[in-house]
Design a protein around this motif. Structure first.
Motif: not given
Lengths: 168, 597
Positions: B236-237, B301-302, B305
């Motif tokens: 997880h973050a 980028g993420e 996305k």
């Protein structure tokens, strides 16, 4: 010429980030319990206490990658199982190395099984490559392996019953 | 030229969490050595880089791994570089509290029962203000089941586990725990009602709990973490509130210059020498540069996305750290990320809000580098350029209130909320100065019509007794702790004036006003000027960023609105006592506003 009595056994090659290694080991045990041989990546470790410079460390990593890529390509490989747990908050994480191994598997017509789901990051590619998400269950992979290998065994058995002569 | 060593004020060693380490090494003895090495190196990198390194006390006592690695650095304990953190006054009290959380016979119970390390031989113990169990409970309730359900929505095992039941039971889990530790082994049976859940569900649930656990520490101590780990990378973050130490780039850079081996073998004296060496400063600076580039590219980028760039339609700008913290708490912001580019103004937090009609609105939050309208205009312009789908920008924070003792219904008090109305913001330092008079030349900048409409509806709802911001405010106050609570009304003193009675005012709650907001590049502590602004323009609050945001959004043709919590009366008696509460009040109202979009 005699037909071979035993076939080279097919196996599943397990791929994934080193951060998922303990899960990969567990999945390997479960597949073996279902009578499916499997292969895990080597741990590309630099042994503690051994001093290496960057070039050597990179070399070790590269060699470990190449060994696993060869396993993916091998004719004995039935399929690859990409262990794609969550990482860094990204569900169903597939890193660059694992994605490369998947691509190589596709190029060699090996089915791709994803242990979890299809990550959003590579969704288009993985769907096009017909990657199969398992949602954390191995049953479909076990069934597909068993069906494929049962068919092959039956075919071999046809030629194997008490007759060792070359049918030609 | 030797760069200054990048500053890491505080690093929290999250990876020492016992359950976390167990997960990484179960089934695989071959991984133990790797994990141990990574923990040890990450700890040493932190000691070499940060002013203070924090170790969860529970990990030190429950994890032999953590105990061993930290004990190697025992000579550092006297310098205060390495501290244990726990929710107790001292070690003994900490151990006693832990004994009540774990069942008799469990490994954790045994660890605390047999505590034998003399106080002098362990790192200093720093008392936490907050309890991690209480914080995890609060975060559990705040976030609700929605995020977890979204992540498991595709799991085919919904036939075995009723996800509807999970959603229903989510809110009562803290109560059912009844004081036991908020860990997976206790939570899962309660949430899934004893049904064995598949690993994928358990792993994700563990992630929810761990993330809240780490957040509890990093937020309280405003700490960063060791990020970009290899084998210890979290599913997880890991929330952080300061600069993060980049492990992989440091590993590579230190190996390249031959420092890694020295760090691995160093005793404490040698580590301190390395810490002060130019070699290490260069190595650290280079690694941080590598990481910044990697994160910028990956984040954008993420984010693209995930649809973030395309979907972020509301931007929030804050001027002060407490305002940013308040917004982050109320909205449940994720980790900050940076967009690519040069200079400041590229760092954002993001959040999502589900509106009343079940659509999801993505929000980005920016913190200005400095106060004032110039910085506000720059920040708003950057934000609109970075996220080109933004339709509305909110300026959210604290302001000076403009009281009106002769008119109770217009009398703004400390803790109240002022929202700009159709008249928007008047920039009272945009003027023409003549010998005998000053003529204000502020240009009209009305806020976005859709936002004004929402404010009107919220006002109508309030008349019907519906004030959703009160719940957000109350939840956030609990989460943020005592220093964010509402100060007593006795401290709401307007010099020489008795506050008028106002029958429409709810005791202990902010009253919401709509009106003109005055803005200028000046900190106003002049009650005469304040009252003149009220009498001439009908101003209800005075601040320093609204007109910058108004101009920037007008230029970019997006909507804006200003939401302010009142923290003082623009007089010489102003102090900071109401800052935190006022920031939370503004953030809470903003959330209610956005949810009504």
């Amino acid at each position: 010429m005699s037909w071979p009595k035993s076939l080279p056994r097919q196996r599943v090659v397990i791929c994934g980030s080193m951060a998922f290694y303990s899960t990969m080991v567990e999945l390997g045990h479960r597949l073996r319990e279902a009578n499916i041989p499997c292969v895990l990546p080597d741990i590309d470790e630099v042994l503690p206490g051994i001093s290496v410079d960057s070039a050597d460390a990179d070399d070790l990593k590269r060699k470990a990658s190449m060994r696993h890529i060869r396993r993916v390509r091998d004719q004995r490989t039935f399929a690859i199982l990409a262990v794609n747990l969550d990482k860094h908050g990204l569900p169903d994480y597939i890193g660059a190395n694992t994605f490369a191994e998947i691509a190589i598997a596709v190029a060699h017509y090996k089915p791709i099984y994803l242990y979890q789901g299809i990550p959003a990051f590579y969704e288009d590619e993985l769907l096009a490559w017909r990657a199969m998400p398992l949602d954390g269950q191995l049953e479909n992979l076990i069934r597909d392996f068993t069906d494929k290998n049962q068919d092959q065994k039956l075919q071999w058995d046809l030629f194997d019953e008490g007759d060792t002569d070359d049918p030609e | 030229m030797i760069p200054n060593r990048p500053t890491f004020r505080r690093i929290f060693l999250h990876f020492f969490d016992v359950h976390y380490l167990e997960l990484k090494t179960k089934n695989a003895n071959s991984m133990r050595r790797r994990v141990h090495e990574e923990c040890r190196r990450a700890t040493r990198f932190a000691v070499l880089s940060a002013e203070e390194v924090l170790v969860p006390a529970s990990s030190y006592f429950e994890s032999p791994e953590c105990f061993g690695i930290v004990s190697e650095l025992a000579e550092l304990f006297q310098y205060g570089y390495l501290n244990l953190v726990g929710s107790a006054l001292n070690v003994q009290e900490f151990a006693d509290a832990k004994l009540s959380q774990y069942p008799l016979g469990s490994p954790q119970y045994s660890s605390y029962k047999s505590l034998t390390v003399p106080a002098g031989d362990m790192p200093p113990f720093a008392t936490r203000k907050n309890s991690s169990t209480a914080d995890i409970c609060a975060e559990w309730l705040r976030s609700g089941a929605a995020g977890f359900m979204e992540k498991v929505a595709k799991i085919s095992d919904r036939k075995v586990i009723s996800l509807k039941n999970v959603e229903n039971r989510w809110g009562i889990v803290p109560e059912l725990l009844d004081g036991r530790a908020f860990v997976l082994s206790h939570v899962a049976p309660l949430l899934f009602e004893g049904t064995p859940a598949p690993d994928i569900l358990l792993n994700r649930l563990s992630g929810v709990i761990n993330e809240a656990y780490f957040l509890s520490y990093t937020r309280e101590f405003c700490a960063g973490i060791v990020a970009d780990l290899n084998d210890l990378a979290a599913p997880h973050a890991v929330p952080s509130f300061d600069s993060d130490l980049p492990f992989k780039p440091l590993l590579r850079r230190s190996r390249e210059v031959g420092l890694l081996d020295r760090i691995d073998r160093a005793d404490v004296s040698e580590l301190l020498r390395i810490r002060d060496s130019d070699e290490w400063k260069l190595c650290l600076a280079a690694a941080c540069g590598d990481y910044d580039r990697k994160i910028s590219a990956a984040s954008l980028g993420e984010y693209m996305k995930r649809g973030g760039v395309d979907d972020a339609i509301v931007g929030i700008i804050t001027a002060l750290p407490e305002e940013f913290a308040a917004v982050s708490s109320v909205f449940g912001c994720n980790d900050t990320f940076s967009v690519s580019g040069q200079g400041a103004g590229r760092k954002y937090a993001e959040a999502q809000v589900t509106t009343k009609n079940r659509s999801v609105i993505k929000i980005v939050v920016g913190l200005m580098t400095d106060m004032g309208n110039n910085s506000a205009a720059i920040r708003a312009t950057h934000m609109i350029n970075h996220f080109q789908t933004i339709k509305n920008v909110l300026m959210v924070g604290i302001a000076g209130g403009v009281p009106n003792p002769s008119s109770p219904k217009d009398h703004v008090r400390l803790g109240d909320i002022v929202v700009s109305d159709q008249r928007g913001v008047v920039q009272y330092d945009m003027d023409k100065e003549l010998p005998t008079e000053i003529e204000c030349r502020s240009r009209p900048r009305p806020p976005g019509a859709s936002l004004i409409e929402i404010v009107q509806h919220l006002e109508a709802d309030a008349l019907l007794g519906k004030r959703p911001w009160e719940r957000y405010l109350s939840d956030s106050m609990k989460r943020m702790g005592a220093s964010w609570s509402r100060p007593s009304d006795e401290s709401d003193v307007l010099k020489g004036v008795q506050h008028p009675q106002d029958k429409d005012r709810q005791c202990g709650q902010p009253k919401v006003f709509t009106g003109t907001i005055a803005s200028a590049n000046k900190l106003l502590k002049n009650p005469e000027k304040r009252d003149a602004l009220r009498d001439i323009f009908g101003v209800k609050a005075v601040e320093m960023e609204g007109s910058g945001v108004a101009d920037a959004t007008w230029n970019s043709e997006v909507g804006y609105i200003v939401v302010r919590g009142i923290c003082d009366y623009c007089d010489p008696q102003k102090n900071d006592d109401w800052h935190n509460y006022a920031a939370l009040a503004a953030a809470a109202y903003s959330r209610a506003l956005i949810e009504a979009l």
